[in-house]
Design a protein around this motif. Structure first.
Motif, short mmCIF file in Angstrom:
data_model
loop_
_atom_site.label_atom_id
_atom_site.label_comp_id
_atom_site.label_asym_id
_atom_site.label_seq_id
_atom_site.Cartn_x
_atom_site.Cartn_y
_atom_site.Cartn_z
N GLU A 48 0.83 -1.22 0.00
CA GLU A 48 0.00 0.00 0.00
C GLU A 48 0.86 1.26 0.00
N LEU A 99 0.23 2.16 -6.49
CA LEU A 99 -0.15 1.07 -7.41
C LEU A 99 -1.58 1.27 -7.93
N ARG A 152 -3.08 4.18 -8.12
CA ARG A 152 -3.00 5.34 -9.03
C ARG A 152 -2.58 4.86 -10.44
N GLY A 154 -17.49 4.26 -4.59
CA GLY A 154 -16.19 3.94 -3.99
C GLY A 154 -16.06 4.52 -2.60
N PHE A 189 -11.24 9.01 -1.84
CA PHE A 189 -10.10 8.39 -2.53
C PHE A 189 -10.09 8.68 -4.03
C1 LIG Z 1 -7.65 1.91 -0.83
C2 LIG Z 1 -6.56 1.08 -1.51
C3 LIG Z 1 -7.17 0.42 -2.74
C4 LIG Z 1 -5.40 2.01 -1.88
O1 LIG Z 1 -4.43 1.28 -2.64
P1 LIG Z 1 -2.92 1.84 -2.79
O2 LIG Z 1 -2.25 1.00 -3.82
O3 LIG Z 1 -2.30 1.91 -1.45
O4 LIG Z 1 -3.21 3.29 -3.35
P2 LIG Z 1 -2.12 4.31 -3.96
O5 LIG Z 1 -0.82 4.14 -3.28
O6 LIG Z 1 -2.13 4.18 -5.44
O7 LIG Z 1 -2.76 5.68 -3.56
C5 LIG Z 1 -3.03 6.71 -4.46
C6 LIG Z 1 -3.14 7.99 -3.68
O8 LIG Z 1 -4.19 7.85 -2.71
C7 LIG Z 1 -3.69 8.07 -1.40
N1 LIG Z 1 -4.39 7.08 -0.56
C8 LIG Z 1 -4.05 5.79 -0.27
N2 LIG Z 1 -5.02 5.21 0.45
C9 LIG Z 1 -5.98 6.15 0.64
C10 LIG Z 1 -7.25 6.15 1.29
N3 LIG Z 1 -7.73 5.07 1.92
N4 LIG Z 1 -7.98 7.29 1.25
C11 LIG Z 1 -7.52 8.38 0.63
N5 LIG Z 1 -6.34 8.44 -0.02
C12 LIG Z 1 -5.58 7.34 -0.01
C13 LIG Z 1 -2.21 7.83 -1.47
O9 LIG Z 1 -1.55 8.57 -0.50
C14 LIG Z 1 -1.89 8.28 -2.88
O10 LIG Z 1 -1.76 9.67 -2.91
P3 LIG Z 1 -0.57 10.35 -3.82
O11 LIG Z 1 -0.66 9.70 -5.19
O12 LIG Z 1 -0.93 11.79 -3.83
O13 LIG Z 1 0.69 10.02 -3.11
C15 LIG Z 1 -6.00 -0.04 -0.54
O14 LIG Z 1 -5.68 0.58 0.68
C16 LIG Z 1 -6.96 -1.17 -0.29
O15 LIG Z 1 -6.87 -2.22 -0.95
N6 LIG Z 1 -7.87 -1.01 0.68
C17 LIG Z 1 -8.85 -2.06 1.03
C18 LIG Z 1 -9.84 -2.32 -0.08
C19 LIG Z 1 -10.57 -1.07 -0.55
O16 LIG Z 1 -10.96 -0.19 0.21
N7 LIG Z 1 -10.74 -0.99 -1.89
C20 LIG Z 1 -11.42 0.14 -2.54
C21 LIG Z 1 -12.86 -0.17 -2.66
S1 LIG Z 1 -13.72 1.11 -3.53
#
Ligand SMILES: CC(C)(COP(=O)(O)OP(=O)(O)OC[C@H]1O[C@@H](n2cnc3c(N)ncnc32)[C@H](O)[C@@H]1OP(=O)(O)O)[C@@H](O)C(=O)NCCC(=O)NCCS
Length: 403
Positions: free
Chosen positions: A92, A96, A98, A120, A124
Motif C-alpha cells: 500500500e 499502485l 494510481r 467507492g 479516494f
Molecule cells: C484503498 C486502496 C485500494 C489504496 O491502494 P494503494 O495501492 O495503497 O493506493 P495508492 O498508493 O495508489 O494511492 C493513491 C493515492 O491515494 C492516497 N491514498 C491511499 N489510500 C488512501 C485512502 N484510503 N484514502 C484516501 N487516499 C488514499 C495515497 O496517499 C496516494 O496519494 P498520492 O498519489 O498523492 O501520493 C488499498 O488501501 C486497499 O486495498 N484497501 C482495502 C480495499 C478497498 O478499500 N478498496 C477500494 C474499494 S472502492
C-alpha cells in the motif's frame, strides 16, 4: 508496463485469477472473489478487463474496468466503471492503484468511452479526477408488519431465463429519470449467478410482474431496485421479511409505481441516515461529451423557448475551456482550448472542473451549482446555461449495491 522496483502492470492472465480472487477476498469479502471470476469469465468483459500489478509472479494490486452505458435524456453515452480495487497491505501507499486507475482510464479512452462512473470509498477517487455527481438513494426501514402480500402473486429467485423480463421492468422504472444507468447484459448474467445479492421475481399467472434485488439475510434484508406492479411489490417485501430475522430496509426509488406503493410502510429518516451518499463520475474530456450530447442540448434549448436565434456559448473550467454555438439549426462543433480566466467578461461562464460531472448529471443544475460554489459564475449567459444544464434526476443501477 514497468513500474518502480521491478513491479509490472499488465492485463490479468489465466494464472493470475486465483491470486486476484484471494486478494479481493482478503481486502473485501468472499463475494468479491466470486464476482471477479464471473467478470473475467464473461464474453463481454474477460480477463483483459482486469488489471494487475505483479511483483514477479505475485499479484499485489488489482482493478477492473467494466462497460457501462449512461443514458442522458435518451442519448446513450459509452461509459466505464472501475470496480474490484485492492492492494496487498504490504504494497500500500506506493501508487499502485494510481497506476491502475491510469491504466483503466486509458483503456476506457481507447474504447471511446466519454464518461466514467463508480461507487467507492470516501474521497479516494477524487484524486483520480472523479467528483461526486449523483445522489445515491436513501435506504428506509420497513415499519410494523410491512405491506400485505398480494395472494395472486408468487415470489421466487430469478433464473437466467428471467433476465429479459427483469430488464424490461427496470427500463419502465427508469423511464421517469433524466439520467439512467441500466445494468449491462453482462451484469444481468452476473446478478443472477452471484451470491453477494439475489434477484427476486414476482409472478402472476406465469407472468413476471415485479422484481427486486436483495442483500443476503445475515443481518436483515435490504431490498433494492424495486420495480413493477404496485400490488406485487408488497409481496416482494413480505417475501424478504420471511427470509429471516432482522430489520427489512428498502432503497428509495421515488416516482416509480413500485416504490410509491409501499412508501407509507417505510419509516422517515432523520439525522445522518437522511443524508445521501453520492455516485462518483469523471468527465475525461468535456468537448467530445458535449458534442455527443448535441441532440439533448438542442432539445433543451427548444423546450426553454430559446431556439429563436443562435447563441455563442463559452464555458470555461478555468484551466481549460470549450466554445460552441447552438440555435434553431442545431449545434456547431465543440472547440476546446486552454486556460480561460475571464469568461464572464467575454459573455461566458466559469464552472470548475470538479463540478462538470454534477453540471451534466446532478440534481443542482447550473444555477444550483452557482449558488453553492464560489468559483461557479454563470454571468450574462445565466438563462442560457440554466436552459442547457437543468437539474437532473437520476436512476443508477450498478453491479455493487451502494447500501
Ligand atoms: C484503498 C486502496 C485500494 C489504496 O491502494 P494503494 O495501492 O495503497 O493506493 P495508492 O498508493 O495508489 O494511492 C493513491 C493515492 O491515494 C492516497 N491514498 C491511499 N489510500 C488512501 C485512502 N484510503 N484514502 C484516501 N487516499 C488514499 C495515497 O496517499 C496516494 O496519494 P498520492 O498519489 O498523492 O501520493 C488499498 O488501501 C486497499 O486495498 N484497501 C482495502 C480495499 C478497498 O478499500 N478498496 C477500494 C474499494 S472502492
Amino acid at each position: 508496463m514497468a513500474l518502480h522496483n521491478g513491479l509490472q502492470l499488465r492485463a490479468a492472465e489465466p494464472g493470475d485469477v486465483d491470486q486476484v480472487a484471494a486478494l479481493l477476498e482478503a481486502r473485501g469479502d468472499p463475494a468479491d472473489a466470486v464476482d471477479m471470476r464471473l467478470v473475467v469469465g464473461d464474453p463481454d468483459e474477460g480477463l483483459t478487463a482486469c488489471g494487475v500489478v505483479v511483483d514477479g509472479a505475485r499479484v499485489v494490486s488489482t482493478a477492473t474496468l467494466l462497460r457501462e452505458t449512461v443514458v442522458i435524456e435518451g442519448v446513450q453515452v459509452p461509459t466505464g466503471q472501475v470496480e474490484m480495487v485492492a492492494t496487498d497491505p504490504a504494497y500500500e501507499g506506493r501508487g499502485l492503484v494510481r497506476a491502475l486507475m491510469d491504466w483503466a482510464h486509458e483503456r476506457s479512452r481507447h474504447r471511446a468511452d466519454l464518461l466514467q462512473v463508480m461507487i467507492g470509498i470516501p474521497y479516494f477517487y477524487r484524486q483520480f479526477g472523479y467528483a461526486y455527481a449523483m445522489p445515491i438513494p436513501l435506504v428506509r426501514p420497513v415499519v410494523g408488519d410491512g405491506p400485505t402480500a398480494d395472494p395472486t402473486v408468487v415470489v421466487r429467485r430469478a433464473t437466467p431465463d428471467d433476465i429479459g423480463a427483469m430488464a424490461r421492468l427496470q427500463d419502465e422504472a427508469q423511464s421517469c429519470a433524466d439520467v439512467r444507468v441500466p445494468h449491462s447484459p453482462a451484469c444481468w448474467r452476473w446478478l443472477v449467478a452471484r451470491d453477494g445479492s439475489s434477484q427476486l421475481v414476482a409472478e402472476r399467472d406465469g407472468h413476471i410482474v415485479a422484481t427486486c434485488r436483495i442483500t443476503p439475510p445475515d443481518e436483515g434484508v435490504t431490498i433494492a431496485e424495486l420495480a413493477g406492479e404496485p400490488s406485487a411489490t408488497a409481496s416482494l417485501v413480505a417475501h424478504a421479511r420471511a427470509l429471516g430475522p432482522g430489520a427489512i430496509r428498502v432503497v428509495e426509488r421515488p416516482g416509480t409505481a413500485a416504490f410509491e406503493a409501499i412508501r407509507l410502510n417505510l419509516a422517515p429518516l432523520d439525522g445522518p441516515d437522511g443524508i445521501a451518499d453520492w455516485f462518483y463520475a469523471r468527465v475525461p474530456r468535456l468537448a467530445p461529451l458535449l458534442q455527443h450530447l448535441a441532440p439533448v442540448l438542442v432539445g433543451r434549448l427548444e423546450r426553454a423557448g430559446l431556439a429563436d436565434r443562435r447563441h455563442e456559448v463559452l464555458l470555461s473550467s478555468w484551466r481549460s475551456h470549450v466554445r460552441f454555438s447552438i440555435g434553431p439549426d442545431g449545434m456547431s462543433e465543440v472547440i476546446s482550448g486552454g486556460p480561460e480566466q475571464g469568461p464572464v467578461s467575454k459573455g461566458g461562464s466559469g464552472v470548475p472542473p470538479d463540478a462538470i460531472p454534477a453540471l451534466l448529471l446532478g440534481p443542482d443544475g447550473a444555477t444550483g451549482l452557482e449558488e453553492r460554489l464560489p468559483d461557479c459564475w454563470l454571468g450574462r449567459q445565466r438563462e442560457l446555461m440554466s436552459a442547457l444544464f437543468p437539474p437532473m434526476t437520476s436512476d443508477v443501477l450498478t453491479f455493487y449495491l451502494a447500501v
